[in-house]
Design a protein around this motif. Structure first.
Motif, short mmCIF file in Angstrom:
data_model
loop_
_atom_site.label_atom_id
_atom_site.label_comp_id
_atom_site.label_asym_id
_atom_site.label_seq_id
_atom_site.Cartn_x
_atom_site.Cartn_y
_atom_site.Cartn_z
N TYR A 150 0.79 -1.20 -0.11
CA TYR A 150 0.37 0.14 0.10
C TYR A 150 0.77 1.22 0.24
O TYR A 150 0.98 2.02 -0.94
CB TYR A 150 -1.23 -0.48 1.00
CG TYR A 150 -2.15 1.38 1.59
CD1 TYR A 150 -2.92 1.19 0.22
CD2 TYR A 150 -1.54 2.11 1.92
CE1 TYR A 150 -3.96 2.09 0.41
CE2 TYR A 150 -2.58 3.28 2.13
CZ TYR A 150 -3.56 3.20 0.77
OH TYR A 150 -4.05 4.38 0.66
N LEU A 151 1.70 0.91 0.64
CA LEU A 151 2.85 2.74 1.03
C LEU A 151 3.80 3.09 -0.29
O LEU A 151 3.49 3.24 -1.47
CB LEU A 151 3.86 2.27 1.95
CG LEU A 151 3.73 2.15 3.09
CD1 LEU A 151 4.58 2.17 4.26
CD2 LEU A 151 2.90 3.52 3.75
N MET A 154 1.06 4.20 -2.86
CA MET A 154 1.07 5.51 -2.40
C MET A 154 1.95 6.76 -2.71
O MET A 154 1.96 7.99 -3.57
CB MET A 154 0.61 5.88 -1.13
CG MET A 154 -0.23 5.77 -0.09
SD MET A 154 -0.69 5.53 1.28
CE MET A 154 -0.11 7.34 1.16
N GLU A 155 3.02 5.60 -2.94
CA GLU A 155 3.63 6.62 -3.56
C GLU A 155 4.21 6.97 -4.52
O GLU A 155 4.76 8.09 -5.59
CB GLU A 155 5.52 6.48 -2.69
CG GLU A 155 6.99 6.49 -3.26
CD GLU A 155 8.32 5.56 -2.56
OE1 GLU A 155 8.66 5.87 -3.84
OE2 GLU A 155 7.68 5.41 -1.74
N PRO A 158 0.02 7.42 -6.83
CA PRO A 158 -1.14 8.02 -5.79
C PRO A 158 -2.42 8.60 -6.45
O PRO A 158 -3.70 8.62 -5.29
CB PRO A 158 -0.65 9.80 -4.94
CG PRO A 158 0.36 9.74 -6.06
CD PRO A 158 1.42 8.87 -6.80
N ILE A 161 -5.33 6.23 -5.78
CA ILE A 161 -6.04 6.15 -4.55
C ILE A 161 -7.18 7.20 -4.63
O ILE A 161 -8.24 6.11 -3.69
CB ILE A 161 -4.90 6.36 -2.80
CG1 ILE A 161 -4.00 5.02 -2.65
CG2 ILE A 161 -5.42 6.66 -1.78
CD1 ILE A 161 -2.78 5.56 -2.40
N ARG A 184 -4.98 1.70 6.39
CA ARG A 184 -4.97 2.72 5.99
C ARG A 184 -5.28 3.53 7.43
O ARG A 184 -4.58 4.58 7.78
CB ARG A 184 -6.57 3.47 4.92
CG ARG A 184 -6.00 2.51 3.90
CD ARG A 184 -7.61 2.65 2.48
NE ARG A 184 -7.13 3.91 2.38
CZ ARG A 184 -8.14 4.33 1.13
NH1 ARG A 184 -8.38 3.21 0.92
NH2 ARG A 184 -8.91 5.80 0.96
#
Length: 187
Positions: A150-151, A154-155, A158, A161, A184
């Motif tokens: 997930y991180l 996001m990086e 993004p 999301i 989250r």
């Protein structure tokens, strides 16, 4: 047309007239949320370029919707296996929102390669990006924890999301909705 030319300008060595021929060959289509551009068990006949909006590729396994990939503005997508092999594909391509998409047929793309060989280089790079994304996805699901997956999303991407549903993101990251919600909640 400006957006596709900007994208093609990222590929060095593609002649200006080849870029224009490609852009002029795109058929512009408007799709609404939930519309399918490609259907599983059919031969995929088009390469798509997202001008505005977002698309996702998915298939069904055990009556469960499994998200394979996302395509956002400025990105290409297709059912790659089917588009290249000319065999029926296993995935659907769906609009996640009202979207403007350019599409080019497999036959027209081959014609353009004959007239403008420099386009083949751009196509090869598109295929390389697709392969890298596919391999990264495979590695992420095998070797990274759910939190790290997930991180990483996001990086690196993004916008997904904000565009995709929680269920689509969880499916893409190979985790349950509950696991994604827990992750989250801790971030």
């Amino acid at each position: 047309m400006e957006q596709i030319l900007d994208r093609l300008n990222r590929f060095s060595g593609v002649e200006e007239k080849a870029k224009l021929a490609f852009a002029e060959s795109l058929e512009l289509v408007q799709v609404e949320r939930g519309d399918l551009l490609e259907k599983m068990d059919s031969v995929c006949s088009h390469l798509y370029f997202v001008i505005e909006g977002s698309l996702r590729s998915f298939y069904f396994k055990d009556n469960k919707d499994i998200t394979v990939s996302f395509a956002l503005e400025g990105e290409f997508t297709t059912s790659m296996y089917s588009f290249i092999s000319r065999q029926p594909g296993y995935e659907n391509i769906e609009a996640m929102e009202s979207s403007s998409v350019g599409k080019i047929s497999h036959a027209r793309l081959l014609e353009l390669f004959e007239k403008h060989p420099s386009l083949e280089r751009a196509y090869r790079i598109i295929l390389e990006h697709y392969y890298i994304a596919l391999e990264e996805q495979l590695i992420f699901t095998k070797f990274k924890s759910a939190r790290d997956r997930y991180l990483s999303l996001m990086e690196t991407r993004p916008r997904i999301i904000h565009k995709a549903s929680v269920g689509q993101i969880a499916s893409f990251l190979d985790m349950s909705i509950e696991t994604l919600s827990r992750i989250r909640g801790k971030i």
